[in-house]
Write a protein that holds these residues in place. Structure first.
Motif, PDB file in Angstrom:
ATOM      1  N   UNK A  19      42.667  22.358  44.522  1.00 44.71           N
ATOM      2  CA  UNK A  19      42.034  23.021  43.378  1.00 44.71           C
ATOM      3  C   UNK A  19      42.491  24.477  43.284  1.00 44.71           C
ATOM      4  N   UNK A  20      42.472  25.180  44.416  1.00 43.73           N
ATOM      5  CA  UNK A  20      42.872  26.591  44.457  1.00 43.73           C
ATOM      6  C   UNK A  20      44.336  26.741  44.054  1.00 43.73           C
ATOM      7  N   UNK A  21      45.202  25.870  44.599  1.00 43.77           N
ATOM      8  CA  UNK A  21      46.626  25.921  44.258  1.00 43.77           C
ATOM      9  C   UNK A  21      46.861  25.706  42.770  1.00 43.77           C
ATOM     10  N   UNK A  22      46.160  24.724  42.197  1.00 41.76           N
ATOM     11  CA  UNK A  22      46.312  24.447  40.758  1.00 41.76           C
ATOM     12  C   UNK A  22      45.869  25.637  39.925  1.00 41.76           C
ATOM     13  N   UNK A  23      44.704  26.194  40.267  1.00 41.05           N
ATOM     14  CA  UNK A  23      44.166  27.325  39.512  1.00 41.05           C
ATOM     15  C   UNK A  23      45.098  28.535  39.574  1.00 41.05           C
ATOM     16  N   UNK A  24      45.525  28.894  40.778  1.00 40.75           N
ATOM     17  CA  UNK A  24      46.328  30.107  40.925  1.00 40.75           C
ATOM     18  C   UNK A  24      47.752  29.933  40.408  1.00 40.75           C
ATOM     19  N   UNK A  35      54.628  37.189  43.853  1.00 40.57           N
ATOM     20  CA  UNK A  35      55.244  36.850  45.133  1.00 40.57           C
ATOM     21  C   UNK A  35      54.406  35.801  45.862  1.00 40.57           C
ATOM     22  N   UNK A  36      53.116  36.125  46.079  1.00 41.18           N
ATOM     23  CA  UNK A  36      52.245  35.206  46.795  1.00 41.18           C
ATOM     24  C   UNK A  36      50.789  35.524  46.496  1.00 41.18           C
ATOM     25  N   UNK A  37      49.921  34.623  46.934  1.00 36.88           N
ATOM     26  CA  UNK A  37      48.483  34.845  46.783  1.00 36.88           C
ATOM     27  C   UNK A  37      47.800  34.465  48.089  1.00 36.88           C
ATOM     28  N   UNK A  38      46.905  35.323  48.550  1.00 35.91           N
ATOM     29  CA  UNK A  38      46.105  35.022  49.734  1.00 35.91           C
ATOM     30  C   UNK A  38      44.668  34.816  49.279  1.00 35.91           C
ATOM     31  N   UNK A  39      44.084  33.710  49.715  1.00 35.22           N
ATOM     32  CA  UNK A  39      42.706  33.412  49.343  1.00 35.22           C
ATOM     33  C   UNK A  39      41.865  33.377  50.617  1.00 35.22           C
ATOM     34  N   UNK A  40      40.803  34.161  50.630  1.00 33.95           N
ATOM     35  CA  UNK A  40      39.896  34.188  51.772  1.00 33.95           C
ATOM     36  C   UNK A  40      38.551  33.635  51.317  1.00 33.95           C
ATOM     37  N   UNK A  41      38.091  32.596  51.977  1.00 31.14           N
ATOM     38  CA  UNK A  41      36.815  31.980  51.627  1.00 31.14           C
ATOM     39  C   UNK A  41      35.802  32.267  52.736  1.00 31.14           C
ATOM     40  N   UNK A  42      34.626  32.754  52.327  1.00 34.12           N
ATOM     41  CA  UNK A  42      33.581  33.074  53.309  1.00 34.12           C
ATOM     42  C   UNK A  42      32.236  32.624  52.752  1.00 34.12           C
ATOM     43  N   UNK A  43      31.302  32.362  53.654  1.00 35.73           N
ATOM     44  CA  UNK A  43      29.926  32.134  53.222  1.00 35.73           C
ATOM     45  C   UNK A  43      29.076  33.226  53.838  1.00 35.73           C
ATOM     46  N   UNK A  56      40.573  36.969  46.460  1.00 38.85           N
ATOM     47  CA  UNK A  56      41.955  36.592  46.151  1.00 38.85           C
ATOM     48  C   UNK A  56      42.799  37.850  46.064  1.00 38.85           C
ATOM     49  N   UNK A  57      43.902  37.834  46.813  1.00 43.59           N
ATOM     50  CA  UNK A  57      44.831  38.959  46.826  1.00 43.59           C
ATOM     51  C   UNK A  57      46.163  38.433  46.297  1.00 43.59           C
ATOM     52  N   UNK A  58      46.572  38.922  45.142  1.00 42.38           N
ATOM     53  CA  UNK A  58      47.828  38.481  44.538  1.00 42.38           C
ATOM     54  C   UNK A  58      48.863  39.584  44.716  1.00 42.38           C
ATOM     55  N   UNK A  59      49.995  39.235  45.319  1.00 38.48           N
ATOM     56  CA  UNK A  59      51.063  40.210  45.538  1.00 38.48           C
ATOM     57  C   UNK A  59      52.080  40.118  44.404  1.00 38.48           C
ATOM     58  N   UNK A  65      47.050  42.904  43.585  1.00 37.67           N
ATOM     59  CA  UNK A  65      45.872  42.792  42.729  1.00 37.67           C
ATOM     60  C   UNK A  65      44.820  42.044  43.535  1.00 37.67           C
ATOM     61  N   UNK A  66      43.656  42.668  43.717  1.00 39.85           N
ATOM     62  CA  UNK A  66      42.624  42.064  44.563  1.00 39.85           C
ATOM     63  C   UNK A  66      41.360  41.849  43.749  1.00 39.85           C
ATOM     64  N   UNK A  67      40.784  40.666  43.902  1.00 36.03           N
ATOM     65  CA  UNK A  67      39.532  40.351  43.207  1.00 36.03           C
ATOM     66  C   UNK A  67      38.613  39.630  44.179  1.00 36.03           C
ATOM     67  N   UNK A  68      37.320  39.951  44.100  1.00 32.24           N
ATOM     68  CA  UNK A  68      36.345  39.326  44.993  1.00 32.24           C
ATOM     69  C   UNK A  68      35.196  38.796  44.142  1.00 32.24           C
TER      70      UNK A  68
END
Length: 100
Positions: A19-24, A35-43, A56-59, A65-68
């Motif tokens: 799902x994350x891959x499709x969305x991004x 270049x790349x995207x790093x996704x950090x998932x936390x509860x 999500x950190x998009x390079x 570009x960082x969004x939380x």
């Protein structure tokens, strides 16, 4: 674009990774130099229902570009992060064009 998914203190479901891959990957429609995207998932350990955090950190060349987002589900958080990143990427492209 390479997408790295990292979960803190739990294992990520394969469906969620897909799902994350499709969305991004949709973000590449707006800017092809991602270049790349790093996704950090936390509860978060709170009594709130909205305790799922997706960061999500998009390079892009020369910048990040960082969004939380915090929502009830990771899917919801990724969804709203993707929408925000879409706007950020469009702004970023305009900024680049203005300097070119």
């Amino acid at each position: 674009m390479k997408v790295n998914v990292q979960a803190v203190n739990f294992n990520v479901d394969k469906k969620l990774v897909v799902f994350i891959n499709e969305k991004l990957s949709k973000l590449e429609k707006y800017y092809d130099k991602i270049v790349s995207a790093d996704v950090y998932l936390k509860t978060e350990n709170t009594s709130d229902k909205e305790n799922k955090i997706a960061e999500v950190k998009v390079r892009v060349p020369g910048d990040e570009l960082i969004i939380k987002k915090t929502c009830k589900t990771f899917e919801e958080a990724i969804d709203s992060a993707e929408e925000s990143l879409e706007r950020m990427i469009k702004k970023y492209k305009e900024k680049i064009r203005a300097h070119a």
